[in-house]
Structures are given as structure tokens and as C-alpha cells.
Design an enzyme around this catalytic site. Structure first.
Site, PDB file in Angstrom:
ATOM      1  N   ARG A 154      15.717  29.427   0.023  1.00 62.62           N
ATOM      2  CA  ARG A 154      15.945  28.150  -0.642  1.00 62.62           C
ATOM      3  C   ARG A 154      14.622  27.604  -1.141  1.00 62.62           C
ATOM      4  O   ARG A 154      13.576  27.817  -0.510  1.00 62.62           O
ATOM      5  CB  ARG A 154      16.618  27.163   0.315  1.00 62.62           C
TER       6      ARG A 154
ATOM      7  N   ASP B 247      12.935  23.847  -2.558  1.00 60.79           N
ATOM      8  CA  ASP B 247      13.220  22.422  -2.546  1.00 60.79           C
ATOM      9  C   ASP B 247      13.220  21.847  -3.959  1.00 60.79           C
ATOM     10  O   ASP B 247      12.838  22.504  -4.926  1.00 60.79           O
ATOM     11  CB  ASP B 247      12.180  21.692  -1.693  1.00 60.79           C
TER      12      ASP B 247
ATOM     13  N   ARG C 210       3.822  24.243   1.596  1.00 58.31           N
ATOM     14  CA  ARG C 210       3.306  22.945   1.159  1.00 58.31           C
ATOM     15  C   ARG C 210       2.517  22.263   2.270  1.00 58.31           C
ATOM     16  O   ARG C 210       1.508  21.586   2.013  1.00 58.31           O
ATOM     17  CB  ARG C 210       4.453  22.061   0.685  1.00 58.31           C
TER      18      ARG C 210
END
Length: 250
Positions: free
Chosen positions: A49, A51, A194
Site C-alpha cells: 500500500r 499512502d 518517511r
């Protein structure tokens, strides 16, 4: 028959890859295009996935269908049908038990930083206006290779069974105007890249030091690591699979 689809997308207009109610996602748009052109309800299973706002130079997903007679023509039709921020690169046959997520053995991400204000990178990179000690950031990246537990960089309240990952490379490079962090691992935790990038930026900004970085990792405490950098600078660039999942002609 099962197929892998290799595609790219610019994520600024999407709430990430994964389908969700009342939100525009890449999965929803691509599934809709495939279902329309194949005239069948087609479900995609992605390699992972991403974001909201994250981009992918290469994402892989698998889908099942009766059989494709002209793959190149399907790719052409998909690219004509899809919006300009999603592009299909390849479609290829794989074993019927191949899985885009669970069979992936390696993933690579890049994070783009610019140190001079540039409107053309507004949705493509993170602008850092303060001076950075890039050499210290490189040393911090090398420390990651010595670690295996990355709970301190994981999003809270995830349902993972383990926080252990094997980072195979982590490096900073300058590419023209961009400062690029590239990291490759067998798996990544949610928000991990991140959070790592933000923590390494703290080194470069003089807010932390190498000893503190090691202490943060050992603490397994997300609150001690740096802030997550904005999604707009993150790119999934490569997903790698074992050769034996592919079906070759003849």
C-alpha cells in the site's frame, strides 16, 4: 489464469493505492478500467500500500482472467482509457499461485528533497530551506544496515507480527537539484521510509547525532524518532520477485 500488471502513477490526486470508501484511489481507478475493457469484474491485489500523495515509478498487482490473447493491445487500450497520472507499463503471465504482495522479495523506495525553492517540484519533492550536513546523513544511513528491528519507525497501532526487516542498501545521492535518499529492503513497515528520512534529516539539520540515532532505534519508541516527511517526496521505484513465478511462452 493469473497475470501481473506493472504500472506507474503520480499520487497527488489519490488517497493512496488501496481501495477505500468515499475516496479516490489508484486501485479503484485501475480496477475500473480493467473491468470495463475485459468486460468482467476484475480485482487487483497490490504489492503493498502507498499512502495519500505517494507516487510509484513501479507498482505491481495481480489479477485473474480467462486468458489474454493480445496483451500489447490491452496495454494500449488501458493507457488510452486511464487518466494521465496512471500508466500501464507491462502485463505478463505468472503462475496461478503467484502473489503480488507475498511473493515480493525486495522493494526499493526513493525520497526526493530539494534545497532551493522550485515551483515545479511543489508536488514532487520536499523543500528543505536550511543547510544540511549530507555527510552526517550518509553516516546515519549506513547505521541502518546494522539494525534489524525498526519498530521506532513504524506507524502506531499496526497489525504486523514482527518489526524485523532486512535493509539491503540505504544511501544519499545528489542528482542535479535533488538530494535523493534511496532505500531497499525485503519488507517495509507502514510509514517506515518517511519516518527514517525525517530522522536522518534531523541529523543533517543538527538536531540529533549518530549516538542518538542508535539509541532511538534501540528504544523501539516512535515518539523518539523524527517526524515523518511529507508524502509528496516518496516514490516506490522497484518491486522484485523470484524468477520462478513467471510463465514463459513455449
Amino acid at each position: 489464469m493469473r497475470y501481473f500488471i506493472d504500472f506507474s502513477y503520480f499520487g497527488a490526486s489519490y488517497h493512496g493505492w488501496q481501495r477505500q470508501p468515499n475516496a479516490n484511489t489508484v486501485q479503484q481507478v485501475l480496477e475500473g478500467a480493467l473491468s470495463t475493457l475485459l468486460q468482467d469484474n476484475t480485482t487487483l491485489v497490490g504489492a503493498g500500500r502507498t499512502d495519500t500523495g505517494v507516487h510509484a515509478m513501479q507498482m505491481i498487482a495481480h489479477f485473474d482472467c480467462v486468458g489474454l490473447e493480445n496483451i500489447e493491445h490491452l496495454i494500449y487500450r488501458l493507457n488510452a482509457f486511464l487518466p494521465n497520472d496512471i500508466a500501464v507499463n507491462k502485463i505478463f503471465r505468472v503462475r496461478d499461485d503467484a502473489h503480488a504482495r507475498f511473493d515480493a522479495v525486495q522493494r526499493t523506495y526513493m525520497y526526493w528533497i530539494v534545497r532551493k525553492k522550485n515551483p515545479f517540484y511543489r508536488d514532487r519533492a520536499h523543500y528543505v530551506k536550511h543547510p544540511l550536513d549530507v555527510e552526517l546523513m550518509k553516516q546515519g544511513a549506513s547505521i541502518l544496515l546494522e539494525q534489524t528491528d525498526f519498530e521506532c519507525f513504524s506507524k502506531s497501532n499496526t497489525d504486523v507480527k514482527t518489526y524485523r526487516c532486512t535493509i539491503k542498501s540505504a544511501k544519499w545521492e545528489c542528482d542535479g537539484e535533488k538530494l535523493i535518499f534511496e532505500i531497499t529492503a525485503d519488507r517495509f513497515l507502514r510509514n517506515m521510509v518517511r519516518a527514517i528520512t525525517g530522522t536522518l534529516l534531523d541529523l543533517g539539520l543538527g538536531k540529533s547525532n549518530l549516538d542518538n540515532l542508535e539509541a532511538i532505534i534501540k528504544s523501539k519508541d516512535r515518539s523518539r524518532a523524527g517526524a515523518s516527511v511529507p508524502a509528496k517526496g516518496l516514490y516506490l521505484t522497484k518491486v522484485l520477485y523470484p524468477r520462478n513465478i513467471y510463465v514463459t511462452k513455449g
